[in-house]
Design a protein around this motif. Structure first.
Motif, PDB file in Angstrom:
ATOM      1  N   VAL A 324       0.857  -1.192   0.000  1.00 57.32           N
ATOM      2  CA  VAL A 324       0.000   0.000   0.000  1.00 57.32           C
ATOM      3  C   VAL A 324       0.890   1.237   0.000  1.00 57.32           C
ATOM      4  O   VAL A 324       1.804   1.348   0.816  1.00 57.32           O
ATOM      5  CB  VAL A 324      -0.905   0.031   1.263  1.00 57.32           C
ATOM      6  CG1 VAL A 324      -1.799   1.268   1.243  1.00 57.32           C
ATOM      7  CG2 VAL A 324      -1.733  -1.234   1.363  1.00 57.32           C
ATOM      8  N   TYR A 331      -5.123   5.811  -1.644  1.00 57.94           N
ATOM      9  CA  TYR A 331      -4.135   4.766  -1.343  1.00 57.94           C
ATOM     10  C   TYR A 331      -3.956   3.949  -2.619  1.00 57.94           C
ATOM     11  O   TYR A 331      -4.940   3.529  -3.222  1.00 57.94           O
ATOM     12  CB  TYR A 331      -4.629   3.869  -0.210  1.00 57.94           C
ATOM     13  CG  TYR A 331      -4.725   4.606   1.099  1.00 57.94           C
ATOM     14  CD1 TYR A 331      -3.582   5.095   1.724  1.00 57.94           C
ATOM     15  CD2 TYR A 331      -5.958   4.822   1.695  1.00 57.94           C
ATOM     16  CE1 TYR A 331      -3.663   5.792   2.919  1.00 57.94           C
ATOM     17  CE2 TYR A 331      -6.054   5.517   2.894  1.00 57.94           C
ATOM     18  CZ  TYR A 331      -4.901   5.999   3.496  1.00 57.94           C
ATOM     19  OH  TYR A 331      -4.980   6.700   4.668  1.00 57.94           O
ATOM     20  N   VAL A 333      -2.731   0.530  -4.208  1.00 63.83           N
ATOM     21  CA  VAL A 333      -2.460  -0.841  -3.769  1.00 63.83           C
ATOM     22  C   VAL A 333      -1.861  -1.618  -4.943  1.00 63.83           C
ATOM     23  O   VAL A 333      -2.428  -1.650  -6.037  1.00 63.83           O
ATOM     24  CB  VAL A 333      -3.762  -1.540  -3.299  1.00 63.83           C
ATOM     25  CG1 VAL A 333      -3.471  -2.969  -2.851  1.00 63.83           C
ATOM     26  CG2 VAL A 333      -4.421  -0.744  -2.172  1.00 63.83           C
ATOM     27  N   VAL A 359      -9.966  -3.402  -4.795  1.00 61.79           N
ATOM     28  CA  VAL A 359      -9.597  -2.840  -3.487  1.00 61.79           C
ATOM     29  C   VAL A 359     -10.788  -2.070  -2.960  1.00 61.79           C
ATOM     30  O   VAL A 359     -11.637  -1.601  -3.727  1.00 61.79           O
ATOM     31  CB  VAL A 359      -8.353  -1.912  -3.559  1.00 61.79           C
ATOM     32  CG1 VAL A 359      -7.124  -2.676  -4.010  1.00 61.79           C
ATOM     33  CG2 VAL A 359      -8.608  -0.725  -4.460  1.00 61.79           C
ATOM     34  N   TYR A 361     -13.008  -1.031   1.104  1.00 61.99           N
ATOM     35  CA  TYR A 361     -13.002  -0.829   2.552  1.00 61.99           C
ATOM     36  C   TYR A 361     -13.911  -1.821   3.256  1.00 61.99           C
ATOM     37  O   TYR A 361     -14.956  -2.193   2.720  1.00 61.99           O
ATOM     38  CB  TYR A 361     -13.481   0.579   2.896  1.00 61.99           C
ATOM     39  CG  TYR A 361     -12.424   1.606   2.609  1.00 61.99           C
ATOM     40  CD1 TYR A 361     -11.377   1.805   3.499  1.00 61.99           C
ATOM     41  CD2 TYR A 361     -12.456   2.341   1.439  1.00 61.99           C
ATOM     42  CE1 TYR A 361     -10.383   2.718   3.225  1.00 61.99           C
ATOM     43  CE2 TYR A 361     -11.463   3.268   1.156  1.00 61.99           C
ATOM     44  CZ  TYR A 361     -10.423   3.451   2.054  1.00 61.99           C
ATOM     45  OH  TYR A 361      -9.440   4.345   1.790  1.00 61.99           O
ATOM     46  N   TYR A 367     -17.631  -5.659   2.659  1.00 62.33           N
ATOM     47  CA  TYR A 367     -16.485  -5.122   1.931  1.00 62.33           C
ATOM     48  C   TYR A 367     -16.987  -4.274   0.754  1.00 62.33           C
ATOM     49  O   TYR A 367     -17.667  -4.793  -0.147  1.00 62.33           O
ATOM     50  CB  TYR A 367     -15.633  -6.305   1.443  1.00 62.33           C
ATOM     51  CG  TYR A 367     -14.633  -5.994   0.376  1.00 62.33           C
ATOM     52  CD1 TYR A 367     -13.540  -5.166   0.624  1.00 62.33           C
ATOM     53  CD2 TYR A 367     -14.768  -6.538  -0.907  1.00 62.33           C
ATOM     54  CE1 TYR A 367     -12.615  -4.887  -0.371  1.00 62.33           C
ATOM     55  CE2 TYR A 367     -13.842  -6.282  -1.904  1.00 62.33           C
ATOM     56  CZ  TYR A 367     -12.775  -5.449  -1.633  1.00 62.33           C
ATOM     57  OH  TYR A 367     -11.867  -5.169  -2.613  1.00 62.33           O
ATOM     58  N   ARG A 387      -6.508   1.769  -6.958  1.00 62.32           N
ATOM     59  CA  ARG A 387      -6.455   2.753  -5.875  1.00 62.32           C
ATOM     60  C   ARG A 387      -7.826   2.926  -5.225  1.00 62.32           C
ATOM     61  O   ARG A 387      -8.868   2.690  -5.846  1.00 62.32           O
ATOM     62  CB  ARG A 387      -5.900   4.076  -6.358  1.00 62.32           C
ATOM     63  CG  ARG A 387      -6.723   4.707  -7.438  1.00 62.32           C
ATOM     64  CD  ARG A 387      -6.080   5.986  -7.926  1.00 62.32           C
ATOM     65  NE  ARG A 387      -7.102   6.809  -8.544  1.00 62.32           N
ATOM     66  CZ  ARG A 387      -6.959   8.067  -8.860  1.00 62.32           C
ATOM     67  NH1 ARG A 387      -5.826   8.693  -8.638  1.00 62.32           N
ATOM     68  NH2 ARG A 387      -7.942   8.747  -9.422  1.00 62.32           N
ATOM     69  N   ALA A 388      -7.773   3.335  -3.958  1.00 64.39           N
ATOM     70  CA  ALA A 388      -8.997   3.585  -3.207  1.00 64.39           C
ATOM     71  C   ALA A 388      -8.883   4.969  -2.599  1.00 64.39           C
ATOM     72  O   ALA A 388      -7.831   5.319  -2.054  1.00 64.39           O
ATOM     73  CB  ALA A 388      -9.156   2.553  -2.099  1.00 64.39           C
ATOM     74  N   ALA A 390      -9.041   7.930   0.037  1.00 69.27           N
ATOM     75  CA  ALA A 390      -8.787   7.856   1.484  1.00 69.27           C
ATOM     76  C   ALA A 390     -10.090   8.101   2.232  1.00 69.27           C
ATOM     77  O   ALA A 390     -10.475   9.249   2.462  1.00 69.27           O
ATOM     78  CB  ALA A 390      -7.713   8.878   1.871  1.00 69.27           C
ATOM     79  N   ARG A 394     -11.571   0.092   7.112  1.00 67.89           N
ATOM     80  CA  ARG A 394     -10.285  -0.593   7.035  1.00 67.89           C
ATOM     81  C   ARG A 394     -10.023  -0.970   5.575  1.00 67.89           C
ATOM     82  O   ARG A 394     -10.886  -1.590   4.923  1.00 67.89           O
ATOM     83  CB  ARG A 394     -10.374  -1.852   7.905  1.00 67.89           C
ATOM     84  CG  ARG A 394      -9.040  -2.452   8.180  1.00 67.89           C
ATOM     85  CD  ARG A 394      -9.107  -3.453   9.301  1.00 67.89           C
ATOM     86  NE  ARG A 394      -7.817  -4.105   9.434  1.00 67.89           N
ATOM     87  CZ  ARG A 394      -7.645  -5.319   9.886  1.00 67.89           C
ATOM     88  NH1 ARG A 394      -8.687  -6.018  10.294  1.00 67.89           N
ATOM     89  NH2 ARG A 394      -6.434  -5.838   9.972  1.00 67.89           N
ATOM     90  N   LEU A 395      -8.843  -0.606   5.085  1.00 67.99           N
ATOM     91  CA  LEU A 395      -8.506  -0.893   3.690  1.00 67.99           C
ATOM     92  C   LEU A 395      -8.411  -2.400   3.473  1.00 67.99           C
ATOM     93  O   LEU A 395      -7.860  -3.119   4.316  1.00 67.99           O
ATOM     94  CB  LEU A 395      -7.176  -0.216   3.357  1.00 67.99           C
ATOM     95  CG  LEU A 395      -6.822  -0.078   1.873  1.00 67.99           C
ATOM     96  CD1 LEU A 395      -7.844   0.780   1.126  1.00 67.99           C
ATOM     97  CD2 LEU A 395      -5.431   0.543   1.709  1.00 67.99           C
ATOM     98  N   ILE A 413      -2.049   0.062   6.337  1.00 68.89           N
ATOM     99  CA  ILE A 413      -1.593   1.306   5.718  1.00 68.89           C
ATOM    100  C   ILE A 413      -0.297   1.717   6.412  1.00 68.89           C
ATOM    101  O   ILE A 413      -0.271   1.820   7.644  1.00 68.89           O
ATOM    102  CB  ILE A 413      -2.661   2.412   5.845  1.00 68.89           C
ATOM    103  CG1 ILE A 413      -3.927   1.948   5.106  1.00 68.89           C
ATOM    104  CG2 ILE A 413      -2.156   3.735   5.307  1.00 68.89           C
ATOM    105  CD1 ILE A 413      -5.128   2.819   5.327  1.00 68.89           C
TER     106      ILE A 413
END
Ligand SMILES: C[S@@+](CC[C@H](N)C(=O)[O-])C[C@H]1O[C@@H](n2cnc3c(N)ncnc32)[C@H](O)[C@@H]1O
Length: 417
Positions: A324, A331, A333, A359, A361, A367, A387-388, A390, A394-395, A413
């Motif tokens: 990450v 973020y 990934v 990806v 949260y 999820y 990418r996710a 911010a 929880r990632l 992270i």
């Protein structure tokens, strides 16, 4: 880093084109679990259940970038086998159909797709559960694909048994009218109106009836205008027994209106769900074959939908490495390594064993997917970085292999305590 494997009950996708859910699991058990929320709410049910042939069915599964691009070297994976024991089968179908009746609204309808072997049995079962008086049609879907027989007339049709739940059923034939394929019967007089349109007219009992040649016509109970999927049809997903979208478009559109619920308890490649999504209906699909979730991720792309039962590979432990990297508002990934044993294949190199990944949260309800990548014919190589934004939560990430097994991971992270 090696991310921590976690268990996830629901995978949530967000999009603008439609709304629904897909359940990986047994049809009867899942229908039962749906009762508290959906009893009396479903507008149309279509089902294409396994038949009683004892045959096995397969999917051509593409493994890795080369195979996706060139379409060569796909792996044959058994998807399901039709049962043989009639008694057990009919007992199971009685339970499924009774649950379907409970789920249907008072205005709802059911379409049961059968072949010549099952027609008589399921017709009697449907009469028993829905009532003979609720029978509406025995639809004959005629196609030309498949081999020819010399021992008897070639079997070139399926039957779709069509029942209503009550006499208040809400059916819209106008929604499925189509331009005529050939001019109407020519025993009527032909005319041309001042705009140049041809029409036929006939006088009966002092009244003149007028029919324009280009007026849309409603289908009758023999559907010979919807061809089966061809060998190289772009619609094909590789899943044996896949039905064409045109067939499900007709069923979904005549029996439901935008925003109403459409259910398919033996969804297979998800044709009903895609037809419902395209027509602005809400959809629920059930299938117990894990590969169907991989197909659903492709066909339901762009909709808001939830997948349940996808966390189905607790006993398999792939080697997974991901990283990450925090960026401005995002973020990033990277999926660096994913090695998973695929029976029948030498160790899948790099990401070849991966069919799709995402990806997102972890929140209380499951999820939430933020970005995903799925291999397609035009795009056979998977992106190794997603990418996710911010956000709170929880990632996490989900990786699905070419056999439809999904693996969920929590991601640390860097710098977070
Ligand atoms: C004939 S296929 C459906 C094909 C589908 N109409 C399409 O267009 O792709 C039947 C499906 O039922 C599924 N199936 C068989 N038994 C099941 C069960 N007990 N519960 C859930 N799904 C089941 C199989 O995995 C298969 O995908």
């Amino acid at each position: 880093m090696r991310p921590e494997r976690i268990h996830v009950d629901a995978e949530l996708h967000a999009g603008k084109d439609g709304r629904g859910a897909f359940y990986l699991g047994d049809a009867a058990g899942t229908l039962e679990a749906l009762l508290p929320e959906y009893a009396g709410k479903i507008k149309v049910i279509y089902m294409d259940p396994p038949y009683l042939t004892g045959d096995k069915f397969y999917m051509r599964v593409r493994v890795g970038e080369e195979c996706w691009r060139r379409g060569r070297g796909a792996m044959q994976v058994e998807t399901f086998a039709d049962p043989r024991d009639r008694e057990t089968y009919l007992r199971y179908m009685r339970r499924v159909l009774a649950l379907c009746r409970e789920l249907l609204s008072e205005e709802g309808m059911i379409f049961v797709h059968v072949d010549y072997r099952l027609n008589a049995h399921l017709r009697l079962l449907l009469d028993e559960i829905f009532g003979e008086e609720q029978f509406l049609n025995e639809l004959i879907w005629v196609y030309q694909t498949g081999g020819r027989s010399t021992r008897h007339f070639s079997r070139k049709h399926d039957v779709i048994l069509f029942y209503a739940k009550t006499e208040r059923y809400d059916f819209d034939l106008n929604a499925v009218k189509a331009p005529p394929r050939a001019p109407r019967d020519n025993h009527m007089r032909r005319h041309v109106d001042p705009d140049g349109r041809t029409y036929r007219s006939i006088k009966v009992g002092g009244k003149t009836y007028t029919y324009y040649d280009d007026d849309p016509v409603a289908p009758c109970d023999v559907w010979d205008d919807l061809s089966h999927l061809q060998q190289k049809d772009p619609e094909r997903t590789g899943y044996d027994t896949q039905k064409p979208l045109t067939l499900l478009n007709r069923i979904v559109r005549c029996a439901s209106r935008p925003g109403e619920w459409v259910l398919d308890p033996f969804a297979g490649s998800g044709t009903t769900l895609e037809a419902a999504k395209r027509a602005g209906r809400c959809f629920i699909g059930i299938d117990r074959q894990p590969l169907t979730l991989n197909i659903a991720r492709r066909r339901l792309n762009g909709a808001t939908w939830t997948a349940r039962g996808g966390d189905n590979a607790a006993e398999v432990e792939p080697v997974c490495e991901a990283e990450v990297m925090p960026g401005a508002g995002f973020y990033h990934v990277c999926l660096n390594r994913f090695e998973v044993a695929i029976p029948g294949l030498p160790a899948a190199a790099q990401l070849d064993g991966v069919d799709n990944w995402s990806v997102g949260y972890l929140r209380e309800d499951g999820y939430h997917v933020m970005e995903d990548d799925v291999r397609t014919r035009r795009h056979g190589d998977l992106r190794t970085e997603l990418r996710a934004p911010a956000y709170a939560g929880r990632l996490a990430m989900c990786v699905s292999d070419v056999l439809g097994r999904s693996y969920y991971y929590a991601l640390e992270i860097p710098g977070w305590k």
